[in-house]
Design a protein around this motif. Structure first.
Motif, PDB file in Angstrom:
ATOM      1  N   LEU A  94       1.449   0.151  -4.241  1.00 21.23           N
ATOM      2  CA  LEU A  94       0.030  -0.630  -3.345  1.00 21.23           C
ATOM      3  C   LEU A  94      -0.309  -1.061  -4.612  1.00 21.23           C
ATOM      4  O   LEU A  94      -1.375  -1.769  -5.095  1.00 21.23           O
ATOM      5  CB  LEU A  94      -0.052  -0.033  -2.458  1.00 21.23           C
ATOM      6  N   ALA A  95      -0.876   0.268  -5.383  1.00 18.91           N
ATOM      7  CA  ALA A  95      -2.644  -0.222  -6.720  1.00 18.91           C
ATOM      8  C   ALA A  95      -2.267  -0.865  -7.610  1.00 18.91           C
ATOM      9  O   ALA A  95      -3.591  -0.993  -8.698  1.00 18.91           O
ATOM     10  CB  ALA A  95      -3.775   0.818  -6.500  1.00 18.91           C
ATOM     11  N   LYS A 106      -4.008  -8.615  -7.997  1.00 15.20           N
ATOM     12  CA  LYS A 106      -3.070  -7.402  -7.736  1.00 15.20           C
ATOM     13  C   LYS A 106      -1.953  -7.130  -6.691  1.00 15.20           C
ATOM     14  O   LYS A 106      -2.144  -8.036  -5.955  1.00 15.20           O
ATOM     15  CB  LYS A 106      -4.545  -6.240  -6.550  1.00 15.20           C
ATOM     16  N   ALA A 108      -2.113  -5.456  -4.524  1.00 13.48           N
ATOM     17  CA  ALA A 108      -2.453  -5.650  -2.970  1.00 13.48           C
ATOM     18  C   ALA A 108      -2.294  -6.850  -1.776  1.00 13.48           C
ATOM     19  O   ALA A 108      -1.750  -6.918  -0.472  1.00 13.48           O
ATOM     20  CB  ALA A 108      -3.326  -4.626  -2.589  1.00 13.48           C
ATOM     21  N   GLU A 112      -0.172  -8.524   1.215  1.00 14.59           N
ATOM     22  CA  GLU A 112      -1.544  -9.479   2.276  1.00 14.59           C
ATOM     23  C   GLU A 112      -0.223 -11.120   2.612  1.00 14.59           C
ATOM     24  O   GLU A 112       0.304 -11.290   3.527  1.00 14.59           O
ATOM     25  CB  GLU A 112      -2.929  -9.365   1.950  1.00 14.59           C
ATOM     26  N   THR A 123       5.108   0.408   2.030  1.00 16.81           N
ATOM     27  CA  THR A 123       4.485   0.489   0.300  1.00 16.81           C
ATOM     28  C   THR A 123       4.212   2.124   0.446  1.00 16.81           C
ATOM     29  O   THR A 123       3.948   2.811   1.165  1.00 16.81           O
ATOM     30  CB  THR A 123       3.224  -0.453  -0.116  1.00 16.81           C
ATOM     31  N   VAL A 149      -7.242   0.771  -5.487  1.00 12.24           N
ATOM     32  CA  VAL A 149      -6.654  -0.608  -4.147  1.00 12.24           C
ATOM     33  C   VAL A 149      -8.012   0.258  -3.066  1.00 12.24           C
ATOM     34  O   VAL A 149      -8.578   0.897  -2.917  1.00 12.24           O
ATOM     35  CB  VAL A 149      -6.001   0.193  -3.384  1.00 12.24           C
ATOM     36  N   VAL A 153      -7.762  -1.278   2.706  1.00 12.59           N
ATOM     37  CA  VAL A 153      -7.092  -1.901   2.111  1.00 12.59           C
ATOM     38  C   VAL A 153      -5.594  -1.244   3.308  1.00 12.59           C
ATOM     39  O   VAL A 153      -4.960  -1.224   4.210  1.00 12.59           O
ATOM     40  CB  VAL A 153      -6.260  -2.552   1.000  1.00 12.59           C
ATOM     41  N   VAL A 154      -5.725   0.364   2.274  1.00 15.31           N
ATOM     42  CA  VAL A 154      -5.050   0.802   3.262  1.00 15.31           C
ATOM     43  C   VAL A 154      -5.195   1.601   4.201  1.00 15.31           C
ATOM     44  O   VAL A 154      -4.708   2.206   5.785  1.00 15.31           O
ATOM     45  CB  VAL A 154      -5.229   2.109   2.181  1.00 15.31           C
TER      46      VAL A 154
END
Length: 846
Positions: A94-95, A106, A108, A112, A123, A149, A153-154
């Protein structure tokens, strides 16, 4: 209908190689077996056979290709995922940062976009790639993670699965070649994948995930309206009263919190909502600093019921224990009103209450507000009025013949009690109420002349009178105190606002602070002292005589470890302490500003010196090399030419050698002069001299017809140093001759104009001139007129202006009418002999 947003599942790896990608692919296979439409959008196998084996039977979407700097890269194809539109898509790492030229920076952000289309995403990410842990990971492993990241987000994921492994097991997996290629195993095991590093990363992952679980638990309790605590870990809440025992309670709470790993320390202070100032503000501030030192958090809440507010906070924080101090009140008051500790224990429910004794336990203290804020004179006036006013009102009422005077007497005496409360405060008003009670009973309640009350209604009226008088007096006193508090707070706010503005503008000085402090508090003297190796030193002072040591003053306030403010004069009231501390804070800011300014000036000087050194080295590398090369060529020709060098050639070589030596000497002289000027070592010897002694020598050495000296003998004498002035004029004339030669213009003219107080020496050329915007720039060191001329370091005009200023004169550049440049050198005139006029004239100058 609104588009459903896709769910996000994150497999969080405690370290590289723990198996998060395999866990993601295993979930994909399980979902496929249950009939879910799952595709693999992107997976990074890193050449690991066991990872590639887990992709068998899964639909893997093709990657997109991107060209960057002649190299082809592959990456996630978001458009392909959206076109395929599966129920679930697996996207590794993800990062990851996308290849330059991608639609988004990115991966990420790609996720989205996919979730916004209603597609669930599974992920992976490692703990070291979280933005908030980047610095900690670097300190632990020594490796800076370039791809990160944001934690948000996480944290926004619907589900987070921790993939963990014991450090020894992970190192065995690496040694077997299941993580990295065999040639990289040894280096990895001895650097990033050491047992200590892996253990620390594992702890970071567990703690970060624990915070995430805490947030989820809080959301669940709020959604289901669960008010009682769910003690998932030890949370110790300390009730801080603001009294001297606060630090004892905090330290005891910290010891209790240390017994359990991962426990938290919280301190709470309740501010009463009666609008009056908290008398323990300084103790509360110290308690707040202590809590921060011990690793806890400090919280402030507002509530009318202190016990209820503390318990509500503890319940909301899921506390497992409440630390409360034993009441400072005496036994009688605890018997009549109880204590906050007892009430907290009765309200705490499932939260344990730890009652801590301390040195102040059981010591009766004055109730808040019992001390009057009124002056001693007003309090004495109130006590006098409490006795005299009822007597005077009674005497006046006795003048009336009406027999039923009780209602009127009650109203007048009640008004008198209110008046006493306004003048002297609560206690005199209560005394006036008691005196009025006996006065009403004796003089106006039948039967009069005795303290007996015949009618029950009259007795009730007297009791009601006392209750109303006491209540009204209490309300009036509290309102008066609130008004006094508001006035004081407004004054403090205005003073503190003025202090803040002065600090923000940066114009305040230590001298201004002590002067304002002396004016604000009406002190005889105020001094700011600094601690030095030899004792105390006065930094700034106002008034006198000022204290030279802290012990010589009447009031002292600490600014920092090395500075103290000392006030000499009337002792300050306790209510002034907060404003005085504000002055101390401002003083520390002023001192810090002074230190920063000193550092800034030193840095600017070092920067200027570095720029000068850089420019000097750059110029020396070329301009000093040029005359040396000329001299070397001439010497080689003279020595090695032998008979092949004729007399004319030999004379030319000697002339070139001589010119090179002259140029080299001139450059070295300029460098020495500039260094002496900047060091302040060049001191002129000023004497009265005639320009006839200076100008002919300054213009000598140029070809015939190159310079025209047009100075009349009537020009008065000047106050100067002959040698320094000659060098300035020679420099200006040399520059003008070179400029005129480049255009083939008429000779350079040297003129003199006589002005009141000065004599201007004008060096006029008809060269190309200098634009007005560049004239000041050409006086700076290492600046040449066109930045391309050879034969000098660009120091001539800088040295000339420096020498001129040392002589007390000025050097400016002006346009020559008709084209060219005129250098105006103003030299101070000699003082005329006593009794003679100064005279003003104009020297010869076409």
């Amino acid at each position: 209908m609104e588009q459903r947003r896709g769910r996000l599942t994150v497999y969080l790896g405690a370290a590289p190689g723990v198996g998060k990608t395999c866990a993601m692919l295993d979930e994909a296979r399980r979902r496929v077996e249950r009939g879910t439409d799952v595709v693999v959008g992107l997976v990074e196998t890193h050449g690991r056979a066991h990872t590639e084996a887990r992709t068998e039977g899964l639909e893997v979407l093709p990657r997109r290709t991107v060209e960057h700097r002649g190299t082809t890269f592959t990456d996630l194809d978001v458009d392909a995922v959206l076109a395929r539109r599966p129920a679930v898509v697996c996207i590794d790492e993800l990062a990851h940062t996308n290849v330059p030229g991608s639609a988004r920076e990115k991966r990420a952000e790609d996720v989205e976009v996919i979730r916004a289309a209603g597609i669930d995403v599974v992920t992976t990410v490692n703990i070291q790639h979280l933005e908030s842990l980047n610095d900690q990971v670097e300190r632990i492993t020594g490796v800076r993670q370039r791809e990160t990241v944001p934690d948000a987000v996480v944290r926004s994921a619907d589900q987070i699965q921790l993939v963990d492994m014991a450090p020894e097991a992970l190192r065995r997996r690496m040694a077997h070649g299941n993580v990295y290629r065999p040639e990289n195993v040894d280096a990895s095991l001895t650097s990033y994948f050491r047992v200590g590093n892996l253990t620390a990363l594992r702890e970071l992952a567990l703690l970060w995930l624990a915070d995430r679980v805490d947030d989820a638990l809080g959301d669940y309790r709020r959604a289901h309206r669960i008010d009682h605590p769910w003690p998932t870990k030890e949370r110790v809440v300390v009730a801080v009263t603001g009294g001297p025992e606060s630090e004892t309670l905090i330290r005891r709470g910290a010891k209790l919190a240390e017994r359990a790993v991962g426990s938290e320390l919280l301190a709470v202070h309740v501010i009463a909502d009666d609008g009056l100032r908290d008398p323990g503000e300084r103790q509360v501030a110290r308690a707040q600093q202590l809590v921060a030192t011990l690793g806890g958090t400090f919280h402030t809440v507002v509530g009318e019921d202190v016990a209820r507010a503390v318990v509500d906070f503890a319940t909301g924080a899921d506390a497992t224990m409440l630390v409360v101090g034993v009441s400072r009140h005496g036994r009688l008051r605890r018997l009549l009103t109880g204590s906050s500790g007892d009430r907290i224990a009765s309200l705490a429910g499932a939260v344990d209450v730890h009652l801590v004794t301390h040195a102040q336990a059981g010591r009766a203290t004055r109730a808040r507000g019992a001390g009057s804020s009124l002056s001693t004179r007003r309090q004495l006036a109130g006590w006098a009025a409490a006795v005299v006013l009822p007597v005077v009102l009674t005497w006046l009422l006795q003048r009336f013949e009406d027999t039923d005077q009780l209602p009127l007497a009650e109203m007048l005496l009640l008004a008198g009690t209110v008046l006493v409360a306004l003048v002297g405060g609560l206690l005199p008003a209560l005394a006036a109420a008691v005196v009025s009670f006996f006065t009403l009973n004796w003089f106006f309640t039948p039967p009069t002349g005795v303290l007996t009350v015949a009618e029950p209604a009259n007795f009730v009226a007297l009791l009601v009178y006392v209750a109303v008088a006491g209540g009204v007096a209490t309300v009036v006193d509290r309102a008066s105190r609130r008004a006094a508090e508001a006035t004081l707070a407004r004054t403090e706010a205005a003073t503190m606002g003025a202090l803040s503005r002065s600090v923000l503008t940066g114009h305040d000085t230590a001298e201004a602070v002590v002067a304002r402090l002396r004016e604000t508090f009406g002190q005889d003297a105020v001094s700011l002292l600094a601690r030095t190796a030899s004792g105390w030193q006065v930094v700034a002072a106002s008034g006198g005589p000022c204290a030279a040591t802290p012990d010589e003053g009447d009031t002292r306030v600490r600014v920092d470890d090395d500075h103290v403010l000392v006030l000499t004069g009337d002792p300050l009231r306790a209510s002034d302490q907060r404003v005085l501390e504000g002055f101390a804070v401002q003083t520390s800011l002023v001192l810090e500003y002074r230190r920063l300014r000193t550092r800034e000036d030193r840095a600017a000087a070092l920067e200027s010196a570095e720029a000068t050194s850089t420019a000097l080295l750059r110029a020396v590398s070329h301009d000093l090399r040029t005359p040396l090369a000329t001299m070397r060529t001439s010497v080689d020709g003279l020595v090695g030419g032998g008979e092949l060098v004729g007399p004319d050639d030999r004379a030319e070589l000697v002339r070139s050698l001589d010119d090179g030596i002259d140029r080299l000497e001139r450059l070295i002289d300029h460098l020495l002069d500039l260094s002496r000027l900047e060091a302040g070592l060049l001191q002129p010897v000023l004497r009265d001299r005639s320009l006839d002694e200076v100008l002919p020598l300054a213009v000598a050495g140029h070809p015939p017809g190159a310079v025209s000296l047009e100075v009349d003998e009537s020009v008065p004498m000047v106050r100067t140093d002959v040698g320094m002035l000659e060098r300035v004029v020679a420099n200006l004339v040399g520059n003008a001759v070179r400029a005129s030669r480049s255009t083939g213009a008429t000779p350079v003219r040297v003129l003199a104009h006589v002005l009141p107080g000065t004599v201007e020496v004008l060096v006029v050329d008809r060269g190309p001139g200098v634009p007005a915007a560049q004239r000041e720039r050409m006086f700076a060191p290492f600046q040449r007129l066109d930045d391309s001329s050879v034969g000098g370091l660009g120091l001539g005009l800088a040295v000339a202006r420096g020498l001129t200023e040392a002589l007390g004169g000025t050097l400016e550049a002006e346009d020559t009418p008709g084209g060219g440049l005129t250098m105006v050198l103003a030299v101070p005139r000699a003082e005329p002999p006593t009794g003679t006029g100064s005279g003003t004239g104009t020297g010869v100058g076409g």
